[in-house]
Enzyme design. Structure first.
Site, mmCIF file in Angstrom:
data_model
loop_
_atom_site.group_PDB
_atom_site.id
_atom_site.type_symbol
_atom_site.label_atom_id
_atom_site.label_comp_id
_atom_site.label_asym_id
_atom_site.label_seq_id
_atom_site.Cartn_x
_atom_site.Cartn_y
_atom_site.Cartn_z
ATOM 1 N N THR A 38 0.887 -1.264 -0.033
ATOM 2 C CA THR A 38 -0.178 0.241 -0.215
ATOM 3 C C THR A 38 0.671 1.731 -0.345
ATOM 4 O O THR A 38 0.383 2.523 -0.458
ATOM 5 C CB THR A 38 -1.203 0.347 1.634
ATOM 6 O OG1 THR A 38 -0.132 -0.427 2.115
ATOM 7 C CG2 THR A 38 -1.377 -0.818 0.953
ATOM 8 N N HIS A 41 1.492 2.378 -3.779
ATOM 9 C CA HIS A 41 0.655 2.957 -4.694
ATOM 10 C C HIS A 41 0.156 4.524 -5.012
ATOM 11 O O HIS A 41 -0.073 4.715 -3.050
ATOM 12 C CB HIS A 41 -0.844 2.276 -4.390
ATOM 13 C CG HIS A 41 -1.084 0.819 -4.585
ATOM 14 N ND1 HIS A 41 -0.253 0.347 -5.912
ATOM 15 C CD2 HIS A 41 -1.249 -0.261 -4.038
ATOM 16 C CE1 HIS A 41 -0.592 -1.127 -5.262
ATOM 17 N NE2 HIS A 41 -1.005 -1.340 -4.897
#
Length: 334
Positions: A38, A41
């Site tokens: 994560t 991104h």
């Protein structure tokens, strides 16, 4: 002190003030913080806004405790759950901690692990004196993998397909093999050589590059009744097509923007009697079990760590995690 920030794709350090220590919090000197998928991104909704990087796979040492803290002491080595059930709400008291309505987390404090120190609710801390910090910080993603595997309801008769062999996918591969499943297939791009090698070492019967043959067209030689998806949502329609009648698909993949959605034939899903189970390990429920698995070698933590960077090289750490074909788990050591 300095902490990691990002603006779009740009990653940099800037000075921040030390966080205030609340009565029920601890101050932690960060010894290791893993780079999560994560962190790679970029949310299009954030635009060009500058925001702190949410390093959340943390091992460290307690340097200060708030006056309301019990059971922890200065100098104690710990890991942090990224989110912890409160133990007080109705869901928690009804043994449904995963549905806690008052999750305790440092996310709400805005204090994170790509920095020399941080503060966190004391309830998030789990003592861990015997593992190296870079291995200990793997407990957070391993807890996610444990939840993904739990929801897939693996049986010794299961024929399993795991989409994606990033750190969580590799951990799930090791756990599935340990569970004694009948057949175990995984997907990964062939240029990700270290991940392919580890997948085989962790027990995969075959590692498939989904670009060679789409999984829904691949002949597995058996009915795939369990699929674990660590890939983005666009992988789900293929998983539904590859699954046997009555199959269970557990899912952890995330993507921002238009990639957050997918479309599929709901009638086919219905007639095949499939189940889709979303795994979202917040609050975290398996930190102590994850540490036990790392201690016992159920999951080979040291083998997963491919890169180590000092905090001063946080931009290189993120770039390596995103672009280096040999990268598995990248760890930042402030």
């Amino acid at each position: 002190m300095q902490a990691a920030f990002r603006r779009g794709q740009e990653v940099f350090l800037r000075e921040i003030d030390r966080a205030e220590l609340k009565p029920d919090h601890v101050r932690v000197r960060v010894a290791a913080c893993g780079v999560c998928g994560t962190d790679l991104h970029v949310d299009p909704a954030a635009g060009d806004a500058e925001r702190i990087m949410t390093g959340h796979e943390i091992a460290g040492t307690v340097t200060e405790v708030g006056p309301a803290v019990r059971g922890l002491k200065v100098g104690q080595r710990i890991v942090l759950d990224s989110a912890t059930p409160c133990g007080r709400c109705e869901a928690c008291r009804n043994a449904r901690q995963e549905l806690c309505t008052d999750i305790q987390s440092y996310w709400t404090d805005g204090s994170f692990g790509f920095a020399p120190e941080m503060v966190a609710p004391a309830i998030c801390a789990i003592p861990c004196e015997d593992l190296t910090p870079e291995v200990a910080c793997l407990q957070e993603p391993l807890g996610v993998a444990i939840d993904l595997v739990r929801l897939s309801d693996l049986q010794i008769t299961s024929n399993v397909l795991i989409l994606g062999q990033g750190p969580i996918g590799l951990m799930a591969t090791a756990l599935a093999r340990r569970a004694g499943v009948r057949r175990l297939f995984v997907t990964e791009f062939k240029e990700r050589t270290r991940r392919v090698e580890l997948a085989r070492r962790f027990g995969a019967d075959a590692v498939l590059d989904p670009r060679d043959t789409p999984i829904e067209q691949h002949d597995f030689g058996c009915a795939i009744d369990r699929i674990l998806v660590t890939a983005p949502p666009r992988a789900l329609p293929g998983a539904f097509a590859a699954a046997a009648k009555g199959g269970i698909v557990s899912f952890i993949g995330i993507e921002h923007g238009t990639g957050a959605t997918c479309s599929f034939d709901a009638n086919a899903f219905h007639f095949k009697k499939l189940q889709l189970r979303a795994s979202f390990a917040s609050p975290a429920l398996f930190g102590p079990l994850a540490l036990q698995y790392l201690r016992e070698g159920v999951v080979d933590g040291p083998a997963l760590i491919s890169h180590r960077f000092p905090l001063a090289q946080i931009a290189q750490a993120i770039a390596s995690a995103r672009n280096d074909p040999t990268a598995v788990k990248v760890v930042v050591i402030p």
